[in-house]
Design a protein around this motif. Structure first.
Motif, short mmCIF file in Angstrom:
data_model
loop_
_atom_site.label_atom_id
_atom_site.label_comp_id
_atom_site.label_asym_id
_atom_site.label_seq_id
_atom_site.Cartn_x
_atom_site.Cartn_y
_atom_site.Cartn_z
N LEU A 1 0.82 -1.21 0.00
CA LEU A 1 0.00 0.00 0.00
C LEU A 1 0.85 1.26 0.00
O LEU A 1 0.48 2.26 -0.61
CB LEU A 1 -0.95 0.00 1.20
N VAL A 2 2.01 1.22 0.67
CA VAL A 2 2.95 2.35 0.62
C VAL A 2 3.41 2.56 -0.83
O VAL A 2 3.41 3.68 -1.34
CB VAL A 2 4.16 2.12 1.55
N ASP A 3 3.77 1.47 -1.50
CA ASP A 3 4.21 1.56 -2.90
C ASP A 3 3.10 2.11 -3.79
O ASP A 3 3.34 2.95 -4.66
CB ASP A 3 4.66 0.19 -3.41
N ALA A 4 1.88 1.64 -3.55
CA ALA A 4 0.73 2.09 -4.35
C ALA A 4 0.47 3.57 -4.10
O ALA A 4 0.16 4.33 -5.02
CB ALA A 4 -0.51 1.27 -4.01
N SER A 5 0.62 4.00 -2.85
CA SER A 5 0.40 5.40 -2.49
C SER A 5 1.43 6.30 -3.17
O SER A 5 1.10 7.36 -3.71
CB SER A 5 0.47 5.55 -0.97
N LEU A 6 2.69 5.86 -3.17
CA LEU A 6 3.75 6.60 -3.83
C LEU A 6 3.44 6.73 -5.32
O LEU A 6 3.59 7.81 -5.92
CB LEU A 6 5.10 5.92 -3.61
N GLN A 7 2.98 5.66 -5.92
CA GLN A 7 2.63 5.67 -7.34
C GLN A 7 1.51 6.66 -7.62
O GLN A 7 1.55 7.42 -8.59
CB GLN A 7 2.23 4.26 -7.79
N GLN A 8 0.48 6.64 -6.77
CA GLN A 8 -0.63 7.60 -6.90
C GLN A 8 -0.12 9.04 -6.81
O GLN A 8 -0.53 9.89 -7.58
CB GLN A 8 -1.65 7.37 -5.77
N ALA A 9 0.76 9.29 -5.85
CA ALA A 9 1.30 10.64 -5.67
C ALA A 9 2.07 11.09 -6.89
O ALA A 9 1.92 12.22 -7.37
CB ALA A 9 2.19 10.67 -4.43
N ILE A 10 2.90 10.19 -7.43
CA ILE A 10 3.69 10.50 -8.63
C ILE A 10 2.76 10.75 -9.82
O ILE A 10 2.95 11.67 -10.59
CB ILE A 10 4.70 9.38 -8.92
N ASN A 11 1.74 9.91 -9.95
CA ASN A 11 0.80 10.03 -11.08
C ASN A 11 0.02 11.34 -11.06
O ASN A 11 -0.29 11.88 -12.10
CB ASN A 11 -0.18 8.86 -11.10
N THR A 12 -0.31 11.84 -9.86
CA THR A 12 -1.12 13.06 -9.79
C THR A 12 -0.26 14.32 -9.75
O THR A 12 -0.78 15.42 -9.83
CB THR A 12 -2.03 13.06 -8.55
N ARG A 13 1.05 14.14 -9.63
CA ARG A 13 1.95 15.28 -9.45
C ARG A 13 1.82 16.30 -10.59
O ARG A 13 1.78 17.49 -10.34
CB ARG A 13 3.39 14.77 -9.36
N GLY A 14 1.76 15.83 -11.80
CA GLY A 14 1.76 16.74 -12.94
C GLY A 14 0.41 17.33 -13.28
O GLY A 14 0.28 18.10 -14.20
#
Length: 115
Positions: free
Chosen positions: A95-108
């Protein structure tokens, strides 16, 4: 799992930085200034708030009593996961990995207003 194990895992991510949010008594972990994990205590228990897609968030809350909406964050995306509950360490790390991915995906997308 305990808080220090979780913080170590989060801080091993490339570009991770941690800061303390004094109002919430929480440690926030960000990558490129985008929050992906918030470690804090809820009802005296160690917990982490993590971001996930609304579909995954709903599924987690249905299946695990130790996953609930996050108090200070957008509840459709952010869930609080108790570290001392029924979830296995491997599930929390996922879930930490998934959260990081979500954060990266929404960054832009201009969607980093804390929720």
């Amino acid at each position: 799992m305990n808080t220090s194990d979780l913080l170590s895992y989060c801080m091993n991510k490339s570009g991770a930085e941690q800061s303390v949010h004094s109002d919430w008594k929480a440690t926030q972990i960000k990558v490129d200034d985008v929050l992906f994990a918030m470690v804090h205590e809820v009802q005296g228990r160690p917990a982490v708030s993590l971001k996930a897609s609304p579909a995954l968030t709903e599924l987690l809350r249905e299946k695990h009593q130790d996953v609930s909406p996050s108090e200070h964050l957008n509840k459709s995306h952010w869930s609080t996961v108790f570290l001392d509950g029924s979830l296995k360490d491997s599930q929390i790390y996922y879930l930490v990995d998934a959260s990081l991915q979500q954060a990266i995906n929404t960054r832009g997308t201009g969607n980093h207003h804390g929720g």
